[in-house]
Scaffold this motif. Sequence first.
Motif, PDB file in Angstrom:
ATOM      1  N   GLY A 179     -69.449  86.335 115.070  1.00 34.24           N
ATOM      2  CA  GLY A 179     -70.263  87.289 114.319  1.00 34.24           C
ATOM      3  C   GLY A 179     -69.977  88.714 114.732  1.00 34.24           C
ATOM      4  O   GLY A 179     -69.240  88.974 115.697  1.00 34.24           O
ATOM      5  N   ASN A 180     -70.565  89.637 114.013  1.00 35.38           N
ATOM      6  CA  ASN A 180     -70.291  91.056 114.216  1.00 35.38           C
ATOM      7  C   ASN A 180     -70.940  91.599 115.493  1.00 35.38           C
ATOM      8  O   ASN A 180     -71.902  91.031 116.006  1.00 35.38           O
ATOM      9  N   TYR A 181     -70.422  92.736 115.948  1.00 36.25           N
ATOM     10  CA  TYR A 181     -71.012  93.424 117.104  1.00 36.25           C
ATOM     11  C   TYR A 181     -72.186  94.274 116.614  1.00 36.25           C
ATOM     12  O   TYR A 181     -72.139  95.500 116.623  1.00 36.25           O
ATOM     13  N   HIS A 182     -73.220  93.568 116.191  1.00 45.34           N
ATOM     14  CA  HIS A 182     -74.370  94.216 115.547  1.00 45.34           C
ATOM     15  C   HIS A 182     -75.644  93.702 116.217  1.00 45.34           C
ATOM     16  O   HIS A 182     -76.087  92.582 115.951  1.00 45.34           O
ATOM     17  N   PRO A 183     -76.249  94.495 117.115  1.00 41.97           N
ATOM     18  CA  PRO A 183     -77.418  94.019 117.865  1.00 41.97           C
ATOM     19  C   PRO A 183     -78.576  93.566 116.981  1.00 41.97           C
ATOM     20  O   PRO A 183     -79.325  92.664 117.371  1.00 41.97           O
ATOM     21  N   ASN A 184     -78.728  94.180 115.810  1.00 42.61           N
ATOM     22  CA  ASN A 184     -79.860  93.815 114.952  1.00 42.61           C
ATOM     23  C   ASN A 184     -79.653  92.461 114.285  1.00 42.61           C
ATOM     24  O   ASN A 184     -80.526  91.587 114.335  1.00 42.61           O
ATOM     25  N   THR A 185     -78.487  92.261 113.656  1.00 42.22           N
ATOM     26  CA  THR A 185     -78.264  90.967 112.993  1.00 42.22           C
ATOM     27  C   THR A 185     -78.140  89.840 114.011  1.00 42.22           C
ATOM     28  O   THR A 185     -78.394  88.679 113.677  1.00 42.22           O
ATOM     29  N   ALA A 186     -77.776  90.170 115.246  1.00 39.47           N
ATOM     30  CA  ALA A 186     -77.665  89.141 116.287  1.00 39.47           C
ATOM     31  C   ALA A 186     -79.018  88.521 116.614  1.00 39.47           C
ATOM     32  O   ALA A 186     -79.074  87.485 117.273  1.00 39.47           O
ATOM     33  N   ARG A 187     -80.102  89.133 116.144  1.00 39.78           N
ATOM     34  CA  ARG A 187     -81.442  88.581 116.379  1.00 39.78           C
ATOM     35  C   ARG A 187     -81.820  87.524 115.353  1.00 39.78           C
ATOM     36  O   ARG A 187     -82.766  86.771 115.570  1.00 39.78           O
ATOM     37  N   PHE A 188     -81.072  87.453 114.231  1.00 43.07           N
ATOM     38  CA  PHE A 188     -81.429  86.416 113.251  1.00 43.07           C
ATOM     39  C   PHE A 188     -80.219  85.769 112.573  1.00 43.07           C
ATOM     40  O   PHE A 188     -80.387  84.967 111.654  1.00 43.07           O
ATOM     41  N   TYR A 189     -78.997  86.073 113.036  1.00 45.49           N
ATOM     42  CA  TYR A 189     -77.801  85.331 112.622  1.00 45.49           C
ATOM     43  C   TYR A 189     -77.403  84.411 113.771  1.00 45.49           C
ATOM     44  O   TYR A 189     -77.348  84.847 114.920  1.00 45.49           O
ATOM     45  N   THR A 190     -77.093  83.152 113.473  1.00 49.37           N
ATOM     46  CA  THR A 190     -76.597  82.270 114.526  1.00 49.37           C
ATOM     47  C   THR A 190     -75.095  82.480 114.688  1.00 49.37           C
ATOM     48  O   THR A 190     -74.344  82.442 113.710  1.00 49.37           O
ATOM     49  N   ASP A 191     -74.669  82.740 115.920  1.00 46.79           N
ATOM     50  CA  ASP A 191     -73.254  82.982 116.204  1.00 46.79           C
ATOM     51  C   ASP A 191     -72.936  82.554 117.621  1.00 46.79           C
ATOM     52  O   ASP A 191     -73.820  82.512 118.488  1.00 46.79           O
ATOM     53  N   TYR A 192     -71.658  82.242 117.848  1.00 43.34           N
ATOM     54  CA  TYR A 192     -71.165  81.988 119.197  1.00 43.34           C
ATOM     55  C   TYR A 192     -70.364  83.194 119.680  1.00 43.34           C
ATOM     56  O   TYR A 192     -69.699  83.875 118.890  1.00 43.34           O
ATOM     57  N   GLY A 193     -70.442  83.429 120.996  1.00 45.67           N
ATOM     58  CA  GLY A 193     -69.608  84.432 121.627  1.00 45.67           C
ATOM     59  C   GLY A 193     -69.087  83.882 122.938  1.00 45.67           C
ATOM     60  O   GLY A 193     -69.838  83.257 123.697  1.00 45.67           O
ATOM     61  N   LEU A 194     -67.806  84.073 123.194  1.00 44.32           N
ATOM     62  CA  LEU A 194     -67.182  83.536 124.404  1.00 44.32           C
ATOM     63  C   LEU A 194     -66.666  84.660 125.286  1.00 44.32           C
ATOM     64  O   LEU A 194     -65.896  85.516 124.838  1.00 44.32           O
ATOM     65  N   PHE A 195     -67.099  84.663 126.562  1.00 45.83           N
ATOM     66  CA  PHE A 195     -66.519  85.537 127.586  1.00 45.83           C
ATOM     67  C   PHE A 195     -65.482  84.722 128.356  1.00 45.83           C
ATOM     68  O   PHE A 195     -65.772  83.602 128.801  1.00 45.83           O
ATOM     69  N   THR A 196     -64.300  85.278 128.542  1.00 50.22           N
ATOM     70  CA  THR A 196     -63.276  84.560 129.299  1.00 50.22           C
ATOM     71  C   THR A 196     -62.329  85.546 129.962  1.00 50.22           C
ATOM     72  O   THR A 196     -62.138  86.674 129.471  1.00 50.22           O
ATOM     73  N   SER A 197     -61.740  85.103 131.077  1.00 54.54           N
ATOM     74  CA  SER A 197     -60.658  85.866 131.701  1.00 54.54           C
ATOM     75  C   SER A 197     -59.383  85.029 131.718  1.00 54.54           C
ATOM     76  O   SER A 197     -58.464  85.296 132.503  1.00 54.54           O
ATOM     77  N   ASN A 198     -59.350  84.018 130.849  1.00 53.12           N
ATOM     78  CA  ASN A 198     -58.171  83.167 130.729  1.00 53.12           C
ATOM     79  C   ASN A 198     -56.949  84.026 130.392  1.00 53.12           C
ATOM     80  O   ASN A 198     -56.967  84.804 129.435  1.00 53.12           O
TER      81      ASN A 198
END
Length: 705
Positions: free
Chosen positions: A480-499
């Motif tokens: 999903g987008n880098y949007h703090p507001n929509t992140a409150r009601f859109y379901t999305d996955y985000g992955l942090f990695t240093s692979n």
Amino acid sequence: MTENKVKIGSVENTEIEGVIDLNDSALYFNRELSLLEFNDRVLAQAKNENLPLLERLNYLCISCSNLDEFYEVRVASVIQLASLDPLATMCDGLNAQEQLDAIAPKAHELVSEQYRVLNELLIPQLAEQNIRFIRRHDWTDRQQQWLKTFFQEELLPILTPVGLDSAHPFPRILNKSLNFIISLTGKDAFGRNSGRAILQAPRALPRIVQLPSDETESGEYDFVFLSSIIHAFVDQLFNGMSVKCCHQFRVTRNSDLFVDDDAIDDLLNAVEGELAMRNYGDEVRLEIDANCSEGTVQFLAERFGITQGQVFLVDGPVNLNRVQEISSLVDRPDLKFAPYQPSTPAALSRNKNFFDAIKKQDILLHHPYESFVPVIEFVRQAAADPNVLAIKQTLYRTSADSPIVNALLKAARAGKEVTVVIELRARFDEKANITLAAKLQDAAVHVVYGVVGYKTHAKMCLVIRKEGKKFRDYVHLGTGNYHPNTARFYTDYGLFTSNNELGEDVRKIFWQLTSLGKVIKLNKLLQSPFTLHKGLLDKIEREIDLAKKGRPAKIIFKVNSVVEEKIMQALYRASQADVEVKLIVRGICSLRPGIKGVSDNIEVRSIIGRFLEHTRVYMFTNDGHPEVYAASADIMNRNMFRRVEACFPIENKALKARVLADLDLYLKDNAGSWIMQSDGSYVQSVPEGEACQAQVALMEQFSAK
């Protein structure tokens, strides 16, 4: 050759020598009609007595704003196709005119139901909660006097009626603006008697006015529609003349920007030029007061070049989605969803340095069940960390005052190398993105507008950090987008990695976006428009081969849309090979499940709930070694071939197990799910025994304690 007739839905399909032609149009459902089916499911939430009342009103308004966009973009494109290539057909076999003929009755049925829900269900039930919409004929004397003063002081000075005559032609009507057509008798100061005038309500005016209880003896939550106030006092605009009737109307226009990729030198200037014309695109729909005379309706329809199928007579405010303002005006927590407090992964909450935490292990976020704040903090820490030398990020949509943008500005001002790829053509966010680009450039951020002809839709952030004598890549990849507001009601996955391999892949994609060169081979990521489509097809074929060998084979896709023909055909072949195919599709699905001999083994379900399902996940059992990918891309032609997308693997065993458990939960959902039938319609699941609602279960699982 022998021929057998196989019925598919209500259409006969030809089977030659036992082999079904997967190109047969009867196997596919029209994407526009599928989108209207989705809007039906949204509207059904407004009728759900188990939901809080004000949330039901919100669902009604969402269904109306969805329909606005449907006409602005989808219907507009079909109308254009009808004039440019009238014989062209999609995979469902309908040409443009046939699509328009099929859309009209379904859209009219939907609009009629929207106003029935408003007038017969929601308004009476809101009144029972002392939230009232006061109609003109019910105004008390004190309300009438206050509203008259309000009209004279707040409205009259800024209203500009236009009488229609040879010197005053029909005015240009803004897209989706509130307007009135007024029939008059008598002559004005110059002896003119045109008989008609047009009045456009300025967009700055509130569409709903709250009556002050102390001045009008009204209830705490008594409201009046702006259209009612203008109707009541419109005669004050026409001194010495008589108003025979006054009716509200609204015009929807083609709002899709056209930018000729082959004929532009400067994408920014081209988009800015098109934005200026958005409010005056071709007319595609006319909404008008149902009490309007047939002659006036005909006059407006002819003026706008609107067909009968594009005219909607409505019993209520023509801009129904603006009723959503009520939710913010009414302080009744008991009529809204209970506040939800998302959690933060323990690996981040107990470790102040995000880079140390990510170096130890991959970290998966599931929004909105888990907070979006760590994504913001990741960029903030990168901006403040003296060891971070560069930050690269894509921005498709973000908030007006984005904390992520502020962090990027801080990083640039601190002397770090900051590169941002902004997609100027993110629909309806074009103007905001142009402003954002200028703001970043002023701070010496390297701003790139992506690739001409391909929207940059991938969600990626790369932080390059010097650790000792080596550089290490820290990456965030999302659905999903880098949007703090929509992140409150859109379901999305985000992955942090240093692979290392994923970091290298992301760096290579940024090189593609900012420079020139050949296609670069990636280690782990699948990327549109180069490898994603083929990669998915190859993995489907692998499941088919496994099934033919008698091995268990299963595919689960969770996406927003399924319309790309080659992948749909591959899924049909998978079903024919006895691969179990489960599709969790929020919106459009052109694939038809449950067709004998074609899609017996395919189930399509849609989840509608408190949050908008937005995650894109692709799962393949891979002979007992499941592969799980999350992506920014849906199964659409545009995502596969006309956008830059990133599809990333979830390889950590624990995180993969989490995603698999989430998918299993969605497949068990029997309270918020709708099951697609082979004719394109949907049937809502009814719990048999214990109810399971995926979103509710995930809220309980992740809620901050």
